[in-house]
Design an enzyme around this catalytic site. Structure first.
Site, PDB file in Angstrom:
ATOM      1  N   SER A   1       0.640  -0.825   0.164  1.00  4.45           N
ATOM      2  CA  SER A   1       0.491  -0.074  -0.136  1.00  4.45           C
ATOM      3  C   SER A   1       0.979   0.729  -0.227  1.00  4.45           C
ATOM      4  CB  SER A   1      -0.662   0.127   1.660  1.00  4.45           C
ATOM      5  OG  SER A   1      -1.329  -1.084   0.843  1.00  4.45           O
TER       6      SER A   1
HETATM    7  N1  SAM Z   1      -0.175  -5.166   4.403  1.00  4.99           N
HETATM    8  C1  SAM Z   1       0.398  -5.182   2.800  1.00  4.99           C
HETATM    9  C2  SAM Z   1       1.833  -4.403   3.025  1.00  4.99           C
HETATM   10  O1  SAM Z   1       2.269  -3.821   4.360  1.00  4.99           O
HETATM   11  O2  SAM Z   1       2.040  -4.541   2.259  1.00  4.99           O
HETATM   12  C3  SAM Z   1      -0.153  -4.804   2.058  1.00  4.99           C
HETATM   13  C4  SAM Z   1      -1.565  -5.596   1.301  1.00  4.99           C
HETATM   14  S1  SAM Z   1      -2.171  -6.079  -0.097  1.00  4.99           S
HETATM   15  C5  SAM Z   1      -2.712  -4.546  -0.462  1.00  4.99           C
HETATM   16  C6  SAM Z   1      -3.282  -6.777   0.441  1.00  4.99           C
HETATM   17  C7  SAM Z   1      -3.077  -8.469   0.927  1.00  4.99           C
HETATM   18  O3  SAM Z   1      -4.244  -9.208   0.997  1.00  4.99           O
HETATM   19  C8  SAM Z   1      -2.388  -9.068  -0.387  1.00  4.99           C
HETATM   20  O4  SAM Z   1      -1.346  -9.782  -0.220  1.00  4.99           O
HETATM   21  C9  SAM Z   1      -3.240 -10.639  -0.753  1.00  4.99           C
HETATM   22  O5  SAM Z   1      -3.251 -11.655  -1.181  1.00  4.99           O
HETATM   23  C10 SAM Z   1      -4.691 -10.345   0.853  1.00  4.99           C
HETATM   24  N2  SAM Z   1      -5.466 -10.684   0.560  1.00  4.99           N
HETATM   25  C11 SAM Z   1      -6.370 -10.407   0.349  1.00  4.99           C
HETATM   26  N3  SAM Z   1      -7.623 -12.057   0.894  1.00  4.99           N
HETATM   27  C12 SAM Z   1      -7.107 -12.412   2.266  1.00  4.99           C
HETATM   28  C13 SAM Z   1      -7.306 -13.290   3.124  1.00  4.99           C
HETATM   29  N4  SAM Z   1      -8.534 -13.953   2.934  1.00  4.99           N
HETATM   30  N5  SAM Z   1      -6.588 -13.172   3.800  1.00  4.99           N
HETATM   31  C14 SAM Z   1      -5.084 -13.171   4.197  1.00  4.99           C
HETATM   32  N6  SAM Z   1      -4.726 -12.484   2.809  1.00  4.99           N
HETATM   33  C15 SAM Z   1      -5.676 -12.174   1.771  1.00  4.99           C
END
Ligand code: SAM
Length: 220
Positions: A64
């Site tokens: 993000s």
């Molecule tokens: N917080 C992260 C960082 O500091 O880099 C960025 C997050 S990214 C915008 C969103 C993440 O949510 C992705 O890596 C995606 O694979 C994960 N995601 C989506 N659905 C998910 C779920 N049900 N459980 C765990 N992770 C999930």
């Protein structure tokens, strides 16, 4: 790029977020300075790590933008000793920042195995591997073994508030989660669990996240 250059660029980004009123507290400012974003991006993107925009990470996902992470951490009002669950580990950056703020262990759930590996390597590099525990799984179900939580932070957009996450909050605890459409438009919700178990939702404006995919999120 020399490490010194990266640190100077990062310092300027943090100060800009402070001037803009996005970083509001000294503790979030200190955490940002201590956990620079360049340790959590792909090597070829290191020169862009200070830019206030999302960047690609493996698995077709994104780390993000710094302002978004700061907004969520300020809303979370993390305090030392709080039990935090971070959902959507991605690069591991937000989980490391949370660990820096609560000064204790943080649990973080990621569904894509490639990102679990990526995050673990980044956390090792940044010195948080012993405190940030990356769990592979569906974060829409929370992480019951360490519940109840003071705070749950979700970094992916959900169609609605996943019930298991509310259940796993302590009374008085809160959940920060983007809720809205699948395609990159949601509203940032602050979901506060009241003492009687009911919830109060405060809305904090439009945001754009990748989808939260899972049993209590969007279907694959
Ligand atoms: N917080 C992260 C960082 O500091 O880099 C960025 C997050 S990214 C915008 C969103 C993440 O949510 C992705 O890596 C995606 O694979 C994960 N995601 C989506 N659905 C998910 C779920 N049900 N459980 C765990 N992770 C999930």
């Amino acid at each position: 790029m020399l490490m010194e250059d990266a640190d100077v660029l990062w310092y300027h980004t943090v100060e800009k977020l402070k001037r803009e009123g996005i970083i509001r507290s000294e503790k979030v400012r200190q955490a940002f300075l201590k956990v620079p974003r360049y340790l959590f991006v792909l090597p070829e993107h290191k020169k862009w790590a200070h830019v206030d925009e999302p960047l690609p990470i493996p698995g077709g996902q994104t780390i993000s933008a710094p302002h978004m992470v700061a907004i969520m951490l300020e809303l979370a009002e993390l305090e030392e000793g709080m039990n935090v669950l971070d959902i959507g580990t991605g690069s591991g950056w937000n989980a490391a920042l949370a660990a820096e703020l609560v000064k204790t262990d943080v649990y973080t759930v990621e569904r894509i195995p490639e990102l679990v590996e990526f995050a673990r390597k980044n956390l090792e590099k940044a010195g948080y591997a012993d405190r940030v525990h990356v769990i592979i799984g569906d974060g829409t179900k929370g992480f019951p073994p360490k519940a109840p939580y003071d705070r749950i932070l979700v970094a992916a957009g959900a169609p609605n508030v996943p019930e298991p996450l509310v259940e796993q909050l302590k009374p008085g605890g809160k959940l920060i989660i983007p809720v809205g459409s699948y395609h990159l438009w949601q509203e940032l919700y602050e979901v506060i669990k009241l003492k009687d178990g009911s919830v109060k939702v405060k809305r904090h404006g439009g945001v754009a996240f990748v989808p939260l995919i899972g049993e209590h999120g969007w279907k694959e």
